[in-house]
Design an enzyme around this catalytic site. Structure first.
Site, PDB file in Angstrom:
ATOM      1  N   ILE A  69      46.076  43.951  42.053  1.00 40.06           N
ATOM      2  CA  ILE A  69      45.889  43.189  40.824  1.00 40.06           C
ATOM      3  C   ILE A  69      47.237  42.920  40.160  1.00 40.06           C
ATOM      4  O   ILE A  69      48.169  43.707  40.304  1.00 40.06           O
ATOM      5  CB  ILE A  69      44.918  43.945  39.866  1.00 40.06           C
ATOM      6  N   CYS A  70      47.318  41.824  39.425  1.00 42.47           N
ATOM      7  CA  CYS A  70      48.469  41.446  38.597  1.00 42.47           C
ATOM      8  C   CYS A  70      49.666  41.061  39.472  1.00 42.47           C
ATOM      9  O   CYS A  70      49.607  40.130  40.238  1.00 42.47           O
ATOM     10  CB  CYS A  70      48.793  42.572  37.617  1.00 42.47           C
ATOM     11  N   ALA A  71      50.752  41.807  39.381  1.00 37.42           N
ATOM     12  CA  ALA A  71      51.929  41.539  40.205  1.00 37.42           C
ATOM     13  C   ALA A  71      51.792  42.145  41.603  1.00 37.42           C
ATOM     14  O   ALA A  71      52.460  41.716  42.542  1.00 37.42           O
ATOM     15  CB  ALA A  71      53.180  42.090  39.528  1.00 37.42           C
TER      16      ALA A  71
END
Length: 182
Positions: free
Chosen positions: A102-104
């Site tokens: 998730i995210c980066a």
């Protein structure tokens, strides 16, 4: 229902890591927080110190049905630099086991070539690091054995998607209603 390892590095995004752990455990899924370092204590990107269940050298990756990477900085960079974690991710992918980020953190999967030909989502600005992926801006993207998501605000649907994959849609829906999400 399976066993899940959530890998934490100093500088991880607390909500992304802990929401996944919390929701998976509420679903009755054996979920282990693993520090990629040599200490069980990990400090999140907002200064929250977490005690993990184990350190990287204690991980039984062959018993894992899913490996999860939360984002956050500099945590994502540390995950990407960890050679042992890279080996685990590559092996899990070869064996068709589930991998989620998730995210980066989807950038870690992109760097390993695990997103080639797959739909993938990430935090805005990391799209170019999803090497070979078809970038989507959906909150959660599930393609084969890989699940990716955009960021802190998508942590709940990301975690519920993981529950659905491991314990079924009924369990995910029940849990979603129980936490006043659905």
């Amino acid at each position: 229902m399976g066993k899940v390892y959530v890998f934490l590095a100093d500088g991880f995004e607390e909500i992304e890591g802990l929401t996944v752990v919390d929701i998976l455990r509420r679903a009755g899924i054996d979920t282990v927080m693993a520090s990629i370092g040599t200490k069980r204590e990990v400090k999140g990107s907002h200064g929250i110190v977490i005690g993990t269940d184990c350190i990287f050298d204690e991980v039984d990756a062959d018993a894992a049905d899913m490996l999860v990477l939360p984002g956050g900085m500099p945590g994502t960079r540390y995950l990407a630099e960890h050679k042992g974690l890279a080996e685990l991710l590559l092996k899990a992918d070869r064996e068709g086991r589930k991998i989620a980020a998730i995210c980066a953190a989807p950038s870690v999967l992109g760097g390993l070539g695990l997103l080639k030909g797959k739909r993938a989502a990430c935090y805005p600005g990391f799209e170019e690091k999803l090497t070979g992926a078809e970038v989507t801006f959906d909150p959660v993207a599930v393609d084969g054995n890989v699940t990716t998501s955009r960021g802190m605000g998508t942590a709940i649907p990301f975690a519920l998607s993981l529950v659905e994959q491991l314990a079924g849609e009924e369990k995910a829906d029940e849990l979603g209603r129980g936490i006043i999400w659905k």
